[in-house]
Design a protein around this motif. Structure first.
Motif, mmCIF file in Angstrom:
data_model
loop_
_atom_site.group_PDB
_atom_site.id
_atom_site.type_symbol
_atom_site.label_atom_id
_atom_site.label_comp_id
_atom_site.label_asym_id
_atom_site.label_seq_id
_atom_site.Cartn_x
_atom_site.Cartn_y
_atom_site.Cartn_z
ATOM 1 N N ALA A 57 0.826 -1.212 0.000
ATOM 2 C CA ALA A 57 0.000 0.000 0.000
ATOM 3 C C ALA A 57 0.854 1.254 0.000
ATOM 4 N N ARG A 58 0.358 2.288 -0.646
ATOM 5 C CA ARG A 58 0.987 3.594 -0.583
ATOM 6 C C ARG A 58 0.634 4.243 0.758
ATOM 7 N N ILE A 59 1.468 5.164 1.186
ATOM 8 C CA ILE A 59 1.230 5.834 2.467
ATOM 9 C C ILE A 59 -0.154 6.476 2.477
ATOM 10 N N SER A 60 -0.536 7.060 1.375
ATOM 11 C CA SER A 60 -1.820 7.756 1.281
ATOM 12 C C SER A 60 -3.015 6.811 1.325
ATOM 13 N N GLU A 61 -2.772 5.505 1.231
ATOM 14 C CA GLU A 61 -3.854 4.532 1.184
ATOM 15 C C GLU A 61 -4.059 3.783 2.501
ATOM 16 N N VAL A 62 -3.182 3.982 3.461
ATOM 17 C CA VAL A 62 -3.220 3.153 4.661
ATOM 18 C C VAL A 62 -4.547 3.277 5.405
ATOM 19 N N ALA A 63 -5.106 4.468 5.469
ATOM 20 C CA ALA A 63 -6.401 4.643 6.143
ATOM 21 C C ALA A 63 -7.497 3.842 5.450
ATOM 22 N N ASP A 64 -7.415 3.719 4.130
ATOM 23 C CA ASP A 64 -8.411 2.932 3.390
ATOM 24 C C ASP A 64 -8.227 1.435 3.642
ATOM 25 N N PHE A 65 -7.003 0.963 3.542
ATOM 26 C CA PHE A 65 -6.752 -0.464 3.720
ATOM 27 C C PHE A 65 -7.122 -0.922 5.130
ATOM 28 N N PHE A 66 -6.793 -0.121 6.125
ATOM 29 C CA PHE A 66 -7.030 -0.549 7.503
ATOM 30 C C PHE A 66 -8.238 0.164 8.107
ATOM 31 N N LEU A 114 -4.215 -5.527 14.796
ATOM 32 C CA LEU A 114 -2.818 -5.228 14.492
ATOM 33 C C LEU A 114 -2.505 -5.675 13.073
ATOM 34 N N GLU A 115 -1.688 -4.877 12.370
ATOM 35 C CA GLU A 115 -1.411 -5.170 10.968
ATOM 36 C C GLU A 115 -0.028 -4.678 10.561
ATOM 37 N N VAL A 116 0.377 -5.109 9.382
ATOM 38 C CA VAL A 116 1.609 -4.628 8.755
ATOM 39 C C VAL A 116 1.293 -4.326 7.295
ATOM 40 N N PHE A 117 1.982 -3.346 6.714
ATOM 41 C CA PHE A 117 1.843 -3.114 5.272
ATOM 42 C C PHE A 117 3.223 -2.918 4.667
ATOM 43 N N HIS A 118 3.306 -3.208 3.376
ATOM 44 C CA HIS A 118 4.541 -2.987 2.625
ATOM 45 C C HIS A 118 4.413 -1.637 1.923
ATOM 46 N N CYS A 119 5.284 -0.735 2.248
ATOM 47 C CA CYS A 119 5.191 0.631 1.714
ATOM 48 C C CYS A 119 5.501 0.632 0.219
ATOM 49 N N LEU A 120 4.498 0.964 -0.567
ATOM 50 C CA LEU A 120 4.635 1.050 -2.019
ATOM 51 C C LEU A 120 4.958 2.489 -2.400
ATOM 52 N N ARG A 121 6.009 2.662 -3.173
ATOM 53 C CA ARG A 121 6.371 4.016 -3.598
ATOM 54 C C ARG A 121 7.080 3.955 -4.940
ATOM 55 N N LEU A 122 7.208 5.104 -5.552
ATOM 56 C CA LEU A 122 7.970 5.259 -6.792
ATOM 57 C C LEU A 122 9.401 5.651 -6.438
#
Length: 460
Positions: free
Chosen positions: A264-273, A288-296
């Motif tokens: 997930a992108r940083i801007s999407e974390v609120a949507d995913f979780f 509790l969760e973890v995400f992989h930071c997606l970026r360009l």
């Protein structure tokens, strides 16, 4: 917070010992030499020579470092004001040290070091999450009975996330989820159409279509990104281990035993979780969760930081905050608040000072066994296989981890991951099954096993 006022500018320095001088330990030692309120003159490693070399590598004169292999030598060196390098923590526990920083990352050694330090009346800053995930609650109870404290350390995600959760609770925010970014980002290069994570690069020509899918369902986005990136690791035992420590400190649960772990992108974390009812992934409150930071390439990283997602219970407030750049979900009903850093040993001093000067843990005062991190077979594993843990992530071939409700150990219950590490299978285990305690030849002389049985007696 004004830390000078909080700790007291005239306070006497906290005397520390670092156990385990690789990685985190060395970083902490280097930083502590610059921290006015901390004195770290004692280093412990497998061999005294290893500790000596680290101290010397920090520009401490050889003549000021004493190699000590007995209690008497350590006492004599301390009185002379020397730095001390030793291969056994037992040699230095009679010194006037108030905090032992356990940073070996080794389940058995860390268990022994923690027990000895607690029994000697020392506070323990427990960096070794491998130990904490198995017996953290029991060690904390043992410490309280000895009038000392076991604390996690700032700079590592568990302590930072516990702090962020409790900060949000103090403010009265309703927490939907909480977690951390994984250790390695997923970097998509639109020019090359590749994905790069931890130095491994794969072709991902479809991924560009899924970088900013603003109108698609979150679950579909998560599934598609995971499928395209299937050649890259998307689960790591340390991530689950750290969140197990947080669960036992906060009482938070998990939505699925291996976590959703979306890319997930940083801007999407609120949507995913967000809750599933809001279009997110979560059906369990306070997950509790973890995400992989997606970026360009060139975009800012989450830097392994920590976050909470919270309900936006006042629309006007959160509209204003969204306008100021805070991360709010598409529906505007969930926001992400985060700390985009974890500085490892550079940052650990605040926890050391809290426990040493104020008698406060930067974790829970009384953690409970809420979650067990257990071993899970990803393939058929024959009897006689040694479950060798190796590498930076202490990974075991064909074995992953799951987070399940904690329980008293028996032959019929899943074995904690780090109790299984480096043990032999007594019987074959089929793919897709948890490895049970009865499947493993547990070592009755194991310090970790002994402490776990004490914990089970106390809590179950």
């Amino acid at each position: 917070m004004n830390y000078h006022s909080y700790f007291g500018s005239n306070a006497e320095a906290v005397e520390c010992c670092i156990v385990g001088t690789g990685g985190f330990g060395r970083t902490f030692l280097a930083q502590s030499l610059k921290t006015p309120l901390i004195s770290t003159r004692v280093a412990v490693d497998v061999r005294a020579e290893m500790a000596f070399d680290v101290l010397r590598g920090l520009d401490i004169d050889d003549a000021r470092i004493a190699r000590c292999d007995t209690v008497a030598k350590a006492k004599a060196a301390w009185e002379k004001g020397f730095f001390i390098a030793t291969g056994d923590i037992a040699n230095i526990l009679e010194l006037p040290i108030s905090v032992v920083v356990e940073a070996t990352g080794h389940p058995e050694a860390g268990a022994r070091h923690s027990r000895l330090a607690i029994d000697a009346g020392k506070h323990v800053a427990l960096v070794s999450k491998e130990v904490d995930s198995v017996v953290g609650a029991g060690l904390s109870l043992r410490a309280r009975r000895n009038n000392v404290i076991v604390t996690p350390v700032d700079g590592d995600q568990p302590s930072l996330l516990i702090g962020l959760i409790t900060w949000a609770e103090v403010l009265g925010l309703e927490i939907v989820g909480a977690g951390k970014a994984s250790e390695y980002d997923f970097v998509f290069d639109p020019a090359l159409k590749t994905l790069n994570s931890n130095g491994k690069v794969i072709a991902a020509p479809e991924f560009g279509d899924w970088i900013e899918p603003t109108s698609l369902e979150i679950s579909a986005v998560a599934a598609k990104r995971a499928a395209i990136a299937s050649a890259l690791p998307q689960r790591a035992v340390p991530d689950l281990c750290e969140l197990t420590v947080v669960a036992n400190a906060t009482g938070f649960q998990v939505d699925r035993s291996d976590l959703h772990a979306p890319i997930a992108r940083i801007s999407e974390v609120a949507d995913f979780f967000s809750p599933q009812t809001s279009g997110g992934l979560l059906k369990t409150p306070r997950s509790l969760e973890v995400f992989h930071c997606l970026r360009l390439p060139g975009e800012v990283s989450f830097a392994g930081g920590v976050f909470v997602t919270v309900r936006c219970d006042d629309a006007l407030t959160w509209e204003m905050l969204a306008e100021k750049g805070h991360v709010v979900s598409r529906k505007g009903d969930v926001a992400m608040l985060y700390i985009p850093r974890h500085l490892l040993g550079v940052e650990a001093a605040t926890s050391i000072l809290e426990v040493g000067l104020r008698g406060i843990s930067s974790g829970a005062s009384e953690p409970q066994p809420v979650i067990d991190l257990i071993a899970y077979a990803d393939a058929d594993i024959p009897a006689g296989t040694v479950l060798t843990a190796s590498g930076h992530h202490h990974s075991i071939v064909n074995v992953s981890a799951r987070m399940v409700p904690a329980t008293r150990l028996s032959d019929r219950t899943p074995v904690p991951f780090y109790l299984a590490a480096n043990r032999k299978l007594a019987r074959a285990v089929s793919a897709g099954q948890p490895i049970l305690c009865g499947d493993v030849e547990l070592d009755e002389a194991s310090e970790l096993l002994s402490l776990r049985r004490e914990q089970d007696e106390a809590f179950f």
